[in-house]
Scaffold this active site. Sequence first.
Site, PDB file in Angstrom:
ATOM      1  N   VAL A  61       0.807  -1.225   0.000  1.00  0.00           N
ATOM      2  CA  VAL A  61       0.000   0.000   0.000  1.00  0.00           C
ATOM      3  C   VAL A  61       0.839   1.274   0.000  1.00  0.00           C
ATOM      4  CG1 VAL A  61      -1.991  -1.052   1.129  1.00  0.00           C
ATOM      5  CG2 VAL A  61      -0.191  -0.005   2.532  1.00  0.00           C
ATOM      6  N   TYR A  62       2.150   1.149   0.121  1.00  0.00           N
ATOM      7  CA  TYR A  62       2.982   2.341   0.083  1.00  0.00           C
ATOM      8  C   TYR A  62       3.003   2.896  -1.336  1.00  0.00           C
ATOM      9  CZ  TYR A  62       4.868   1.002   4.699  1.00  0.00           C
ATOM     10  OH  TYR A  62       5.022   0.674   6.024  1.00  0.00           O
ATOM     11  N   SER A  63       2.308   4.004  -1.526  1.00  0.00           N
ATOM     12  CA  SER A  63       2.211   4.656  -2.833  1.00  0.00           C
ATOM     13  C   SER A  63       1.731   3.693  -3.914  1.00  0.00           C
ATOM     14  CB  SER A  63       3.559   5.286  -3.219  1.00  0.00           C
ATOM     15  OG  SER A  63       3.939   6.266  -2.273  1.00  0.00           O
TER      16      SER A  63
END
Length: 345
Positions: A61-63
Site C-alpha cells: 500500500v505504500y504509494s
Amino acid sequence: MDTRSLGKSGLKVPVISFGAGTFGGSGPLFGAWGTTDVEEARRLVDICLEAGVNLFDTADVYSDGASEEVLGQAITGRREQVLISTKASLPTGNGPNDWGSSRSRLIGAVDAALKRLGTDYIDIFQLHAFDASTPVEEVVSTLDRLVQDGKLRYIGVSNFSGWQVMKSLAAADKNGWTRYVAQQVYYSLVGRDYEWDLMPLGADQGVGALVWSPLGWGRLTGKIGRDKPIPAGSRLHDTAEFGPPVEDEHLYRVVDALEAVAAEVEKTVPQVAINWLISRPTVSSVIIGARNEQQLRQNLGAVGWSLTPEQIGRLDAASAVAAPYPHFPYRRQEGFARLDPPLAG
C-alpha cells in the site's frame, strides 16, 4: 552494525533497518513523507549497506506499490546482499477481494509483490492488519504453503492485538504450520503501549519486534519542543491525522528529558530516542526512514554507543504513563506485583 535474531528464528537482522515509505512517494500521506526516485534510492541503499544495514521494509500500500517497485530497482544486481520485508492485507482497490488475508488475496498479493520487487522470494512477509472476516486457519495455512513453496522465508504480523497474535500462533502450533516470528509495531518514547501486552507476548512466544515510527510520527526530531512549535515545513501539518495522537504536555516532558540526555552524550535528540529503543526487550530491529542522505546518516549515528542506566531511567520516567486496566494493579499493589516480574533487558 550489530545484528540480532528475529524473534525465535535463525534469521539475523541488523538492529537498525531502513523503511522505504518515501520511495516513489505519492498521495496525501506518502507524498508528504518523501518522493525518493530510483537514483536517490540506490544512493540510500548504498549508504545503508556500507553501514551494515541490509534489511529494507516496504508494503504493497505504500504509494500503490511504487515503493516496492523503486526498492526492487534500487537493489538490482545485489539481491543476495539484502533482506526484504514487505506487507499486505490493507485495501489496494475497491473490489471485494482487494483487501484482507483470504487465501485468494494472499496468493495474489505475494505474486504481485514479487513482480514489483523483481525477485522470486521475500525474506520477511507480514500481514499489515488482522482480517476478522477470514478464519485464522485459512490465513496461517496459506502462509505456510507460501513458505513451503519458497516464496516466503519468514512470516509475521503488524498492528495486531495480543489475542489476535496468540490465536494465530495457536492455530500454527496445533497444525504444525509455520509460526510468526516478527511483529511490526509502533513503539517510541511517546508511544509505549507496546509494552503492556505485545512485548510480554513477544518475550514468551519468541516473536521479535520490528519497530516502526521510532520518532513518534516525526515528533522526536528535535525540531519540536515546549517553546518550539511545529515548524512550517514539517510533514506533521499534513500527516498528524494519520498517526497515533500524543498530548502536548506529554510530548514536551519527553523532549525535555531527551534534550538533557542528548547534551550529556553529545548526540542528537533522534539519535538518543532510537538508541533507547535499541536497548528495549524483544526489539529485533528499529526501522528508520529518511528523505535524503543527510537524514539517513544522522539516524545511523544512533548506534555504536550506549546510554547509561541512569540516563535510561530518566527517559523511562519522563515517558511513563498510567497503566491501563488490567495492568495497573500489577504496578501499584505488592501482591499483584509479585506475580508479574519485569522483563529482563
